[in-house]
Design an enzyme around this catalytic site. Structure first.
Site, PDB file in Angstrom:
ATOM      1  N   ASP A  13       0.813  -1.227   0.000  1.00 24.47           N
ATOM      2  CA  ASP A  13       0.000   0.000   0.000  1.00 24.47           C
ATOM      3  C   ASP A  13       0.841   1.270   0.000  1.00 24.47           C
ATOM      4  OD1 ASP A  13      -2.261  -1.690   0.241  1.00 24.47           O
ATOM      5  OD2 ASP A  13      -1.926  -1.794   2.397  1.00 24.47           O
ATOM      6  N   LYS A  16       2.094   2.583  -4.979  1.00 26.09           N
ATOM      7  CA  LYS A  16       2.860   2.232  -6.186  1.00 26.09           C
ATOM      8  C   LYS A  16       2.058   2.545  -7.448  1.00 26.09           C
ATOM      9  CE  LYS A  16       3.116  -2.017  -4.631  1.00 26.09           C
ATOM     10  NZ  LYS A  16       2.716  -1.848  -3.244  1.00 26.09           N
ATOM     11  N   GLY A  40      -4.273  -4.213  -4.100  1.00 27.11           N
ATOM     12  CA  GLY A  40      -5.211  -3.153  -4.467  1.00 27.11           C
ATOM     13  C   GLY A  40      -4.442  -1.944  -4.945  1.00 27.11           C
ATOM     14  N   HIS A  41      -4.684  -1.536  -6.167  1.00 28.08           N
ATOM     15  CA  HIS A  41      -4.028  -0.342  -6.709  1.00 28.08           C
ATOM     16  C   HIS A  41      -5.091   0.671  -7.054  1.00 28.08           C
ATOM     17  CE1 HIS A  41      -0.111  -2.371  -8.325  1.00 28.08           C
ATOM     18  NE2 HIS A  41      -0.219  -2.371  -7.035  1.00 28.08           N
ATOM     19  N   GLN A 225       1.994  -5.635  -3.343  1.00 22.25           N
ATOM     20  CA  GLN A 225       2.372  -5.759  -1.923  1.00 22.25           C
ATOM     21  C   GLN A 225       3.713  -5.049  -1.685  1.00 22.25           C
ATOM     22  OE1 GLN A 225       1.406  -9.206  -3.332  1.00 22.25           O
ATOM     23  NE2 GLN A 225      -0.653  -8.541  -2.916  1.00 22.25           N
TER      24      GLN A 225
HETATM   25  P1  IMP Z   1      -2.698 -12.742   1.638  1.00 22.17           P
HETATM   26  O1  IMP Z   1      -1.793 -12.140   0.634  1.00 22.17           O
HETATM   27  O2  IMP Z   1      -4.163 -12.535   1.368  1.00 22.17           O
HETATM   28  O3  IMP Z   1      -2.363 -14.177   1.928  1.00 22.17           O
HETATM   29  O4  IMP Z   1      -2.454 -11.973   3.035  1.00 22.17           O
HETATM   30  C1  IMP Z   1      -1.230 -12.110   3.749  1.00 22.17           C
HETATM   31  C2  IMP Z   1      -0.816 -10.786   4.377  1.00 22.17           C
HETATM   32  O5  IMP Z   1      -0.457  -9.877   3.339  1.00 22.17           O
HETATM   33  C3  IMP Z   1      -1.938 -10.108   5.160  1.00 22.17           C
HETATM   34  O6  IMP Z   1      -1.359  -9.404   6.255  1.00 22.17           O
HETATM   35  C4  IMP Z   1      -2.501  -9.119   4.173  1.00 22.17           C
HETATM   36  O7  IMP Z   1      -3.131  -8.028   4.796  1.00 22.17           O
HETATM   37  C5  IMP Z   1      -1.225  -8.691   3.450  1.00 22.17           C
HETATM   38  N1  IMP Z   1      -1.483  -8.183   2.102  1.00 22.17           N
HETATM   39  C6  IMP Z   1      -1.789  -8.887   0.998  1.00 22.17           C
HETATM   40  N2  IMP Z   1      -1.943  -8.062  -0.059  1.00 22.17           N
HETATM   41  C7  IMP Z   1      -1.709  -6.821   0.389  1.00 22.17           C
HETATM   42  C8  IMP Z   1      -1.681  -5.532  -0.231  1.00 22.17           C
HETATM   43  O8  IMP Z   1      -1.891  -5.356  -1.446  1.00 22.17           O
HETATM   44  N3  IMP Z   1      -1.390  -4.492   0.585  1.00 22.17           N
HETATM   45  C9  IMP Z   1      -1.120  -4.646   1.899  1.00 22.17           C
HETATM   46  N4  IMP Z   1      -1.126  -5.810   2.522  1.00 22.17           N
HETATM   47  C10 IMP Z   1      -1.413  -6.895   1.766  1.00 22.17           C
END
Ligand code: IMP
Length: 425
Positions: A13, A16, A40-41, A225
């Site tokens: 977040d 980017k 999420g972008h 991420q």
């Molecule tokens: P997962 O990717 O859904 O397995 O989540 C694993 C961890 O990564 C969790 O703490 C999510 O909140 C975090 N996470 C996954 N995608 C994002 C993102 O795009 N931004 C911030 N945190 C993320």
């Protein structure tokens, strides 16, 4: 030819999307190489706001080829929905190529994740519940994995699903006896229909990218991420299930990292994190809430309030080293504008020892007490500034301190969501 990569250096977040969007018109090919619809972008383009999750930002430009490469995990229904939502917003989308090597997310991945997260109780990873980790787990385990290319070989696909779904039902129901039994036949029919709708986009993207490199096409790798969520190098196990640092580019696309001319690390001027896991500079007080409110820090995918805190140069510097970035973009600096003073964590104290190394074990990171450098706030609106020399001296000092502690030059400062609200240093 220019090959550039944009990666997040914190816990995701970092905004980017704005940097990628700013750069996209210089590139002919934009590549997403990891993650799935957990990301999420938010991209502001042509006066509209687009919420992208699985699609590369290049999709908003009709002259760009967007590539969803092998390292991505794909939920075809979510992908089609996202394409439709962009089309509904009036976008004439560019070419979109999907790797036949990418792995597919099935309903059992979501069911399995739900029960696994629930059983971890207060140790839950806090995932986005999109079946990302369970799909990657099957990829690495091989025996239960199904790739995009498999969906176009009907006998093979049906056979694989029958075998996998039978075993998944056993596993899921052992963990949660009330879980509903999934039907391989229904999943097969549903996924054949979905596969049909993306068939014209599915290809060997690795071969495509190598041809594009040979043709000297400008290429942009779009990270998702952040480096501290990297499965190998992040705050394990509170991470995502792919290599979300710069390390993932080679694995996730088949393009060797040495062809990249410039690696840009994106950081927020403060820290945010969603989900579980340690975050040494997190603020549980009014300042934390102030940053959350000013920065609109609520998740794009799940809507969860993000945990907010001061800029952590130990964590971010580590992210910069692991990702091998050449320079950094500091985003959302304007969010800090109303504060009397601002702090940057320059070291941790762990068991009475000062360190600037980022611990490899989360139990050590949980003990880390941030040692702060306190700087005066600038207490003025900076959203209209367009040149580095026009920043108040306190904001300049803040930018310089980030650069000094992360040991990378700051080349971009963002002071608002619009394209114009960007200062190139
Ligand atoms: P997962 O990717 O859904 O397995 O989540 C694993 C961890 O990564 C969790 O703490 C999510 O909140 C975090 N996470 C996954 N995608 C994002 C993102 O795009 N931004 C911030 N945190 C993320």
């Amino acid at each position: 030819m220019a090959v550039t990569a944009v990666v997040g250096l914190q816990w995701g977040d970092e905004a980017k999307g704005k940097i990628v969007d700013l750069l996209t018109d210089k590139y002919e090919v934009v590549v997403r190489y990891l993650g799935g619809n957990n990301a999420g972008h938010t991209v502001m383009f042509g006066g509209n706001t687009y919420k992208l999750s699985l699609l590369p930002a290049g999709i908003l430009r009709s002259n760009v080829t967007s590539v969803i490469a092998n390292g991505v995990v794909i939920n075809p229904a979510a992908l089609l929905k996202e394409i439709q939502s962009v089309v509904d917003q009036g976008v004439e989308i560019g070419e979109l190529l999907i790797s036949d090597r990418a792995h597919v997310i099935f309903p059992y991945h979501l069911a399995e994740e739900a029960v696994l997260e629930q059983r971890r109780g207060d140790q839950a990873i806090g995932t986005t519940m999109r079946g990302i980790g369970t799909c990657y787990r099957d990829k690495i385990g091989r025996t239960h994995a199904i790739r995009v290319g498999d969906m176009y070989r009907p006998d093979y696909f049906r056979q694989r699903l029958e075998e996998v779904v039978e075993q998944k039902n056993v596993i899921i129901q052992a963990l949660d006896p009330s879980a509903e039994t999934l039907s391989a036949a229904t999943i097969y029919d549903d996924y054949c229909r979905l596969a049909e709708q993306i068939a014209h986009r599915v290809t060997d993207t690795t071969a495509y990218l190598h041809k594009a490199l040979k043709q000297d096409k400008n290429m942009l790798f779009e990270g998702a991420q952040g480096s501290l969520l990297d499965i190998d190098h992040g705050t394990f196990p509170f991470v995502t299930s792919s290599n979300s640092s710069g390390c993932g580019i080679h694995v996730g696309s088949g393009v060797p990292e040495r062809v990249i001319d410039q690696m840009i690390g994106v950081v927020k001027a403060y820290t945010t994190r969603v989900g579980g896991g340690p975050c040494p500079t997190e603020l549980h007080d009014q300042t934390g809430q102030h940053i959350r409110d000013e920065g609109h820090e609520y998740g794009t995918v799940t809507g969860r309030p993000r945990r907010c805190g001061w800029f952590d140069a130990v964590a971010t510097g580590y992210g910069a080293r692991v990702s091998g970035v050449d320079c950094i973009a500091v985003m959302l600096l304007d969010v800090l504008s109303k504060l009397d003073e601002v702090k940057i964590c320059e070291a941790y104290e762990i068991n009475g020892e000062r360190t600037t190394d980022f611990p490899s074990h989360i139990q050590d990171l949980e003990l880390a007490k941030p040692i702060y450098r306190t700087l005066p706030g600038w207490k003025q609106d900076i959203t209209g500034i367009r040149k580095l020399e026009d920043f108040p001296k306190e904001a300049r000092a803040y930018i310089d301190t980030v650069s000094e502690l992360v040991e990378r030059p700051v080349e971009i400062v963002s002071i608002g969501p619009d394209r114009e609200q960007t200062v190139f240093c």
